[in-house]
Design an enzyme around this catalytic site. Sequence first.
Site, PDB file in Angstrom:
ATOM      1  N   LEU A   1       0.823  -1.214   0.000  1.00 23.75           N
ATOM      2  CA  LEU A   1       0.000   0.000   0.000  1.00 23.75           C
ATOM      3  C   LEU A   1       0.857   1.266   0.000  1.00 23.75           C
ATOM      4  CD1 LEU A   1       0.113   1.315   3.092  1.00 23.75           C
ATOM      5  CD2 LEU A   1      -1.460  -0.540   3.589  1.00 23.75           C
TER       6      LEU A   1
ATOM      7  N   ALA B   1       8.968  13.726 -12.605  1.00 26.76           N
ATOM      8  CA  ALA B   1      10.239  14.289 -12.131  1.00 26.76           C
ATOM      9  C   ALA B   1       9.990  15.156 -10.910  1.00 26.76           C
ATOM     10  CB  ALA B   1      10.861  15.117 -13.252  1.00 26.76           C
TER      11      ALA B   1
ATOM     12  N   CYS C   1       9.575   4.287   3.057  1.00 28.55           N
ATOM     13  CA  CYS C   1       9.882   2.978   2.462  1.00 28.55           C
ATOM     14  C   CYS C   1      11.044   3.002   1.461  1.00 28.55           C
ATOM     15  CB  CYS C   1       8.640   2.408   1.793  1.00 28.55           C
ATOM     16  SG  CYS C   1       7.370   1.957   3.000  1.00 28.55           S
TER      17      CYS C   1
HETATM   18  N1  LIG Z   1       4.081   2.874   5.881  1.00 24.74           N
HETATM   19  C1  LIG Z   1       3.819   2.305   4.718  1.00 24.74           C
HETATM   20  O1  LIG Z   1       3.252   2.913   3.820  1.00 24.74           O
HETATM   21  C2  LIG Z   1       4.219   0.875   4.457  1.00 24.74           C
HETATM   22  C3  LIG Z   1       3.845   0.264   3.254  1.00 24.74           C
HETATM   23  C4  LIG Z   1       4.228  -1.045   3.022  1.00 24.74           C
HETATM   24  C5  LIG Z   1       5.009  -1.711   3.958  1.00 24.74           C
HETATM   25  N2  LIG Z   1       5.379  -1.088   5.098  1.00 24.74           N
HETATM   26  C6  LIG Z   1       6.211  -1.813   6.068  1.00 24.74           C
HETATM   27  O2  LIG Z   1       5.418  -2.089   7.205  1.00 24.74           O
HETATM   28  C7  LIG Z   1       6.246  -2.075   8.378  1.00 24.74           C
HETATM   29  C8  LIG Z   1       5.667  -1.116   9.391  1.00 24.74           C
HETATM   30  O3  LIG Z   1       5.790   0.197   8.858  1.00 24.74           O
HETATM   31  P1  LIG Z   1       4.924   1.397   9.451  1.00 24.74           P
HETATM   32  O4  LIG Z   1       5.127   2.547   8.538  1.00 24.74           O
HETATM   33  O5  LIG Z   1       3.553   0.928   9.738  1.00 24.74           O
HETATM   34  O6  LIG Z   1       5.691   1.641  10.854  1.00 24.74           O
HETATM   35  P2  LIG Z   1       5.193   2.487  12.106  1.00 24.74           P
HETATM   36  O7  LIG Z   1       6.423   2.912  12.795  1.00 24.74           O
HETATM   37  O8  LIG Z   1       4.186   3.487  11.678  1.00 24.74           O
HETATM   38  O9  LIG Z   1       4.414   1.415  13.015  1.00 24.74           O
HETATM   39  C9  LIG Z   1       5.020   0.378  13.698  1.00 24.74           C
HETATM   40  C10 LIG Z   1       4.225   0.130  14.986  1.00 24.74           C
HETATM   41  O10 LIG Z   1       4.692  -1.083  15.574  1.00 24.74           O
HETATM   42  C11 LIG Z   1       4.648  -0.927  16.978  1.00 24.74           C
HETATM   43  N3  LIG Z   1       5.491  -1.959  17.605  1.00 24.74           N
HETATM   44  C12 LIG Z   1       6.841  -2.044  17.607  1.00 24.74           C
HETATM   45  N4  LIG Z   1       7.235  -3.153  18.296  1.00 24.74           N
HETATM   46  C13 LIG Z   1       6.097  -3.765  18.734  1.00 24.74           C
HETATM   47  C14 LIG Z   1       5.832  -4.929  19.485  1.00 24.74           C
HETATM   48  N5  LIG Z   1       6.827  -5.705  19.939  1.00 24.74           N
HETATM   49  N6  LIG Z   1       4.562  -5.258  19.745  1.00 24.74           N
HETATM   50  C15 LIG Z   1       3.529  -4.481  19.310  1.00 24.74           C
HETATM   51  N7  LIG Z   1       3.716  -3.353  18.588  1.00 24.74           N
HETATM   52  C16 LIG Z   1       4.990  -3.008  18.293  1.00 24.74           C
HETATM   53  C17 LIG Z   1       5.107   0.496  17.199  1.00 24.74           C
HETATM   54  O11 LIG Z   1       4.738   0.977  18.479  1.00 24.74           O
HETATM   55  C18 LIG Z   1       4.419   1.216  16.036  1.00 24.74           C
HETATM   56  O12 LIG Z   1       3.158   1.734  16.429  1.00 24.74           O
HETATM   57  C19 LIG Z   1       7.645  -1.700   7.892  1.00 24.74           C
HETATM   58  O13 LIG Z   1       8.395  -2.884   7.681  1.00 24.74           O
HETATM   59  C20 LIG Z   1       7.385  -1.011   6.580  1.00 24.74           C
HETATM   60  O14 LIG Z   1       8.489  -1.092   5.714  1.00 24.74           O
HETATM   61  C21 LIG Z   1       4.989   0.183   5.387  1.00 24.74           C
END
Ligand SMILES: NC(=O)c1ccc[n+]([C@@H]2O[C@H](COP(=O)([O-])OP(=O)(O)OC[C@H]3O[C@@H](n4cnc5c(N)ncnc54)[C@H](O)[C@@H]3O)[C@@H](O)[C@H]2O)c1
Length: 463
Positions: free
Chosen positions: A152, A254, A262
């Site tokens: 997403l 551009a 990400c």
């Molecule tokens: N943000 C995006 O658009 C997106 C899109 C695709 C993939 N991803 C991937 O998804 C993953 C998460 O990204 P994000 O942007 O949501 O990060 P984020 O930092 O917004 O959220 C991560 C959440 O995980 C929680 N957390 C950490 N350790 C924890 C634990 N042990 N137990 C419970 N909760 C815990 C944190 O408190 C935080 O709220 C990453 O690997 C990212 O690359 C993100």
Amino acid sequence: MRVTMIGAGYDGLVSGACFADFGHDVTCIDKDAGRIAALRRGEIPIFEPGLVDLVATNIQQGRLEFSADASGIGDADAVLIAVGTPSRRGDGHADLSYIYGAVREIAPLLSPTAIVVTKSTVPVGTGDEIERILREERPDAEMQVVSNPEFLREGAAIYDFKHPDRIVVGSDDARARAVLAEVYRPLYLNAAPILYVNRRTAEVIKYAANAFLATKITFINEIADLCERVGADVQDVARGMGFDNRIGAKFLHAGPGFGGSCLPKDTTALLKTAHDHGAQLRIVETVAAVNERRKRAMARKVVAALDGSIRGKTVAVLGLSFKPNTDDMRDSPSIPLITALHDLGATVRGYDPAAMEQAKPYLPDVIYCGSAYEAAEGADAVVIATEWEQFRALDLDRLRCLMVQPVIVDLRNIYRADEMKRANFRYLTVGRPAAERSLETVAPRRRKAGGAKSMTAELAEAL
Ligand SMILES: NC(=O)c1ccc[n+]([C@@H]2O[C@H](COP(=O)([O-])OP(=O)(O)OC[C@H]3O[C@@H](n4cnc5c(N)ncnc54)[C@H](O)[C@@H]3O)[C@@H](O)[C@H]2O)c1
């Protein structure tokens, strides 16, 4: 189905709310108790269009709940992990401490036949290590570890989640595949293709996809540089390329370089993985290096627009988040841009429709304003750094009256040069012919005192 999401950030919260909207019973667990308390009060900690209503509806209908306590996850049909995988400080590898920490925390609480799904973006081999930890913690259990990367885009996350180009399920296990098929069944009925591959392949797909998108952006950015030198228009070039089905029109805009939560961290992590495995990804290496240089170099456009010096001048930056419709400031191109403007001696006034609070820790010296017009007050130049909809139809006469001199640097190419010319602006873009006008032809409303160092000297000093 009962779905548990570990991590209620951008990825976990949107995915969890969408799964609930499909009819599953979803619990989002986050170790940040403040975040959980806020979510329970109906406060959404991130800006994502449509998310407030989606969460509220699904809470109200009893399909979505939030908890800081994972003790109930033994009942879940699938446990999805969506915790952060930021760049590790110092070496750029993906920091997997949140992933492994979460796995160790939930291991004693999982059912012996749990399906544990990695939604976070993780380097190839991470699923193997998760499996090893689970075996170590629960030697008696028969759990399955699946890779199910998320694609997403922030700002359009709900639409993307509900209309994915594909769903990737990385597992060779028939039971795990069947559970994931059931979890995604509502999308499958909408004809979203599910790609079943082995776990390592799924992990590589996510990084390869992001590195390819980063490459496409960087490619068109370099073509834009060429267009500026030869008098071509990069938007027309992109259109001419994009009609070719083999190329496609998307990700050919551009701009100031890719940023966000990400692409920068994922390209770097992919390079580290490749290096560890003795493979060379020269194209991705170049993309990362070119992009890094580009972001800060955007300040050079502002210097050029102001006849070679910005010391003592005021620059209004419109848009601080890395893209519109999000408040995410992680690796936003506005950060190196504004830092460079400060280094060159400018005062920066900033405005963003959603990201100002998030921007403050990254950019403490910006004067934050309540609107685009307030930011433009007394400015020598306005820089459009993020293409929020509300910047697309600014009242140019009003803007010009507020500014010291009529200069716009449009890093997102959202205006046409001819309309800027008509409105009497000097207008610089990325990769398109500029609307040139001498600043001497208009008596400036007010000029600030400031040294007129040569552009070369300033750039040598700061860029
Ligand atoms: N943000 C995006 O658009 C997106 C899109 C695709 C993939 N991803 C991937 O998804 C993953 C998460 O990204 P994000 O942007 O949501 O990060 P984020 O930092 O917004 O959220 C991560 C959440 O995980 C929680 N957390 C950490 N350790 C924890 C634990 N042990 N137990 C419970 N909760 C815990 C944190 O408190 C935080 O709220 C990453 O690997 C990212 O690359 C993100």
